[in-house]
Design a protein around this motif. Structure first.
Motif: not given
Ligand code: ADP
Ligand code: TYD
Length: 205
Positions: A160-169
């Protein structure tokens, strides 16, 4: 009618890109334009083969440089074989993901250097940039729960943390270049989102 216009959709998995692309393609056709719908990774025969390598959950050992270069290789084929010829014919091209996905996933998600990604992708795309990019924003958990299939692919398996970084990116990219991006609340209904997309596109048609 002829209109050379390159539209891309971005967002995390399950943000509703394919749903909106299908509706938008129908709308554009009804307006009398030729439309080419495509996606990354994939879109060409060579790209489909690269896609199978990229998303295969058995390749857990894939080095991040390899990942960056394979997405760029897929994109090189996609631009040369499909996108540029379609634009040159006067078609409107809609792509489900493009270079911004590499920045969001491989830079913001994986931590690979931005200059490496920009360098290989500038070459891969021959400098071709989208005219307009729609970002569908949904909370990570909602996107992933919508996207859940029988078996998660190699990227979907990430945390989830990976996908949250992607979204913020994605949101950071959109904020930096507001002239190209249109940020849409992906939690609204399919029809409401379609209306927002169509209104934003109208000045380009
Ligand atoms: P993506 O192409 O971004 O992965 P999809 O368009 O395939 O996303 O949508 C993923 C799932 O969510 C599908 O089952 C789709 O029907 C559903 N969906 C898409 N848009 C919405 C929306 N606005 N509200 C609720 N469900 C949606
Ligand atoms: P796909 O099944 O096409 O997902 P979606 O329907 O959400 O577009 O899978 C593509 C996956 O590849 C997705 O997890 C995002 C990832 N991706 C990258 O990591 N970098 C890229 O440059 C691209 C184009 C996709």
């Amino acid at each position: 009618m002829k209109k050379s216009l390159f539209i891309t959709f971005e967002g995390i998995e399950g943000s509703g890109k394919s749903t909106q692309i299908a509706l938008l393609a129908e709308y554009i056709k009804a307006r009398g334009y030729e439309v080419t719908v495509t996606c990354e990774p994939g879109g060409t025969t060579v790209g489909e083969a690269i896609r199978r390598i990229l998303l295969n959950p058995e390749f857990a050992e894939m080095d991040y440089h390899t990942e960056v270069l394979l997405y760029a290789a897929d994109r090189a084929q996609h631009v040369a074989e499909l996108i540029m010829p379609a634009l040159n014919k006067g078609n409107i091209v809609i792509s489900d993901r493009y270079i911004d996905s590499s920045i969001a996933y491989q830079h913001f998600g994986r931590g690979m250097p931005l200059d490496l990604i920009m360098d290989v992708n500038d070459r891969a795309t021959q400098g071709l940039k989208p005219n307009i990019t729609f970002l569908l924003v949904v909370p990570t958990e909602l996107g992933l729960s919508r996207a859940t299939q029988v078996k998660a692919d190699r990227i979907e398996q990430e945390s989830i943390e990976f996908h949250t970084r992607v979204e913020a990116g994605f949101q950071e990219l959109a904020a930096k270049e507001p002239g190209r991006w249109l940020v849409v609340d992906g939690t609204r209904s399919v029809d409401e989102i379609h209306q927002v997309v169509v209104e934003a596109l109208e000045p380009f048609l």
